[in-house]
Design a protein around this motif. Structure first.
Motif, PDB file in Angstrom:
ATOM      1  N   SER B  33       6.139  14.927  34.740  1.00  0.00           N
ATOM      2  CA  SER B  33       6.822  16.114  35.261  1.00  0.00           C
ATOM      3  C   SER B  33       7.394  16.910  34.110  1.00  0.00           C
ATOM      4  N   GLU B  48       4.496  18.951  38.329  1.00  0.00           N
ATOM      5  CA  GLU B  48       4.249  17.520  38.186  1.00  0.00           C
ATOM      6  C   GLU B  48       2.751  17.267  38.242  1.00  0.00           C
ATOM      7  N   ASN B  99       5.919   8.783  42.695  1.00  0.00           N
ATOM      8  CA  ASN B  99       7.051   9.199  41.858  1.00  0.00           C
ATOM      9  C   ASN B  99       8.373   8.687  42.400  1.00  0.00           C
TER      10      ASN B  99
END
Lengths: 114, 114
Positions: B33, B48, B99
């Motif tokens: 990111s 990202e 994530n």
């Protein structure tokens, strides 16, 4: 939308205790992070809360109340090296891309003086 | 285990120029990111990448772009630089596919636009 509030600056004395507050309004909630960032350095992970309550890790503790949209970071036995910016970050709903994108507050600059 | 590496650390450009910043994530991390950090706005999410694909994008103009290579290294590019682009650009990597884990930040690339 996402909104995260934390004080801009705080000062404290070496050896004391300081509490840094963070309030948030986000679309969904999937965890709250605290990061520490010394001037000119990378932010580093301090703590993670996803359930209500207190998480303790050495001199640092972090508290979360999901119903109040509120968290705090508690620093005990302050040392000069704790002078840094403390960032609150909230992970909201899953983003369109299928992953979580944390939203950061503007950070609280903590100054510890002798 | 090497951390997140960003290059260059500092650079000065003039308005209208373009710039490319590079980020090498922690080995094994596939999500990268990018954030822009300024004193007034804090950390603002840029985009990202995961497995060479842009999964999510923040609210930045099209002048900001990026890509990710097969070895997970990522680059971001800013074209037609403006004075307001002066900032610290932080790259962060994480392990999880969605994530969910903590972010590991590099020390950033400080861009000054004159």
């Amino acid at each position: 939308g996402q909104n995260i509030d934390q004080p801009t600056e705080m000062t404290a004395t070496e050896g004391a205790i300081v509490q840094i507050n963070c309030t948030y309004q986000t679309s969904g909630f999937n965890g709250l992070f605290w990061y520490q960032q010394h001037a000119g350095e990378a932010p580093t992970f301090l703590s993670y809360n996803v359930l209500d309550g207190l998480e303790e890790k050495g001199r640092f503790s972090s508290f979360l109340s999901r119903s109040k949209g509120y968290s705090y970071l508690l620093l005990k036995e302050l040392q000069m090296k704790d002078s840094a910016s403390y960032l609150c970050a909230v992970r909201g709903s899953l983003a369109s891309g299928g992953s979580y994108i944390p939203t950061f507050g503007r950070g609280t600059s903590l100054i510890v003086h002798p | 285990k090497a951390g997140v590496t960003q290059t260059p650390r500092y650079l000065i450009k003039t308005r209208g120029q373009q710039v490319t910043l590079s980020c090498s994530p922690i080995s094994g991390h596939r999500s990268v990111s990018w954030y822009q950090q300024t004193p007034g706005q804090g950390l603002q999410f840029l985009f990202e990448y995961f497995s060479e694909t842009q999964r999510n994008k923040g609210n930045f103009p099209g002048r900001f772009s990026g890509r990710q290579f097969s070895n997970s290294r990522s680059e971001m590019n800013v074209s037609t630089l403006e004075l307001g682009d002066s900032a610290l650009y932080l790259c962060a990597s994480s392990l999880g596919g969605d994530n969910t884990g903590e972010l590991f930040f590099g020390e950033g690339s400080r861009l000054t636009v004159l």
